[in-house]
Design an enzyme around this catalytic site. Structure first.
Site, short mmCIF file in Angstrom:
data_model
loop_
_atom_site.label_atom_id
_atom_site.label_comp_id
_atom_site.label_asym_id
_atom_site.label_seq_id
_atom_site.Cartn_x
_atom_site.Cartn_y
_atom_site.Cartn_z
CB CYS A 78 1.16 -5.49 1.87
SG CYS A 78 -0.17 -4.91 2.74
CB SER A 94 -0.97 0.09 1.27
OG SER A 94 -0.17 -0.10 2.68
#
Ligand code: DGL
Length: 272
Positions: A69, A7
């Protein structure tokens, strides 16, 4: 090419290990900063965003993709493998298994995002490896945002703010007996100096108390990536190119990423 997705800038903590271990592999790093933080979104939203990002990386020619992530891996890994069956994906997960092997107090602190804690993947990990332990889940509001603008903390006052922000979540874990802290969000390794400082401060105030070990899964993820990469790609010669892309501001990404990595990271922006 190896695609590395997060992100924001957090996945660079994995990217640097991948590049260290596979120095001849070209990479594309993609940060979805237009939608950060993922940790406060629903798992459905994170899945949709991650599928879109992976589709873009595949279009750009990535033969292996690292989902750097924990939140995106927790939400989307199965969907990614079903949607893009020809592409191998290497995902992340909080290192509960290594923590279970390491702890002596039987208390493990996991630092991760709320979305990761809500996922079935996380629940599965805890029931598989941590059922005999006390696993304390610690969301860390503000940490991801702090890493996204870490150079701003370089001055004295900012450093004290960061020390407080990190200490507020680390000290209660130590006070509850945690001797193993799992970094379950790829942004958090960049806060390691402050986490270590918090451990040191707590120990100084509690002489004779247990110490705490920090577990960052990035080196293990890089080793897995190398294995997958070598199965698919003959070794190349020469200096590979590394591209950095963001759905946010390229200038902001480049400034923060170059400070985190200690090398220039010229970035380009895109809309997904
Ligand atoms: N770096 C991401 C992770 O590993 C989370 C950051 C965010 O909340 O967007 O979970």
């Amino acid at each position: 090419m190896i695609g590395v997705f997060d992100s924001g800038v957090g996945g660079l903590s994995v990217w640097r290990e991948v590049v260290r271990l596979i120095p001849d592999a070209p990479t594309i790093y993609l940060a979805d900063q237009a939608h950060i933080p993922y940790g406060g979104r629903s798992l459905d939203e994170v899945r949709a965003l991650t599928l879109r990002a992976a589709g873009w990386l595949i279009e750009r020619g990535c033969g292996v993709i690292v989902i750097a992530c924990n939140t995106a891996s927790a939400a989307a890994l199965e969907a990614l493998r079903m949607t893009f069956p020809a592409t191998p994906f290497v995902g992340m997960e909080p290192a509960i298994k290594p923590a279970a092997l390491h702890t002596r107090t039987g208390v493990v602190g996991v630092l991760a995002t709320p979305a990761t804690f809500r996922s079935a993947r996380y629940a599965g990990l805890v029931s598989r490896w941590g059922s005999h332990l006390r696993v304390i889940e610690q969301p860390c509001p503000g940490w991801v945002e702090a890493v996204e603008r870490l150079p701003a903390y370089a001055n004295g006052a900012g450093d004290a703010d960061l020390r407080r922000l990190v200490g507020d979540y680390v000290e209660p874990l130590l006070a509850q007996g945690a001797d193993t802290l799992v970094l379950g969000c790829t942004h958090f390794p960049f806060l390691r100096p402050w986490i270590e400082q918090a451990i040191g401060t707590w120990q100084a105030a509690h002489p004779g108390a247990h110490s705490a070990t920090i577990i960052d899964p990035a080196p293990a993820v890089a080793r897995r990536t190398r294995q997958v990469w070598l199965e698919r790609t003959p070794s190349a010669n020469g200096t590979p190119a590394h591209e950095f892309w963001t759905t946010g501001s390229a200038g902001q990404f480049a400034q923060v990423a170059s400070a985190l990595l200690g090398c220039p990271t010229p970035a380009r922006s895109l809309t997904l």
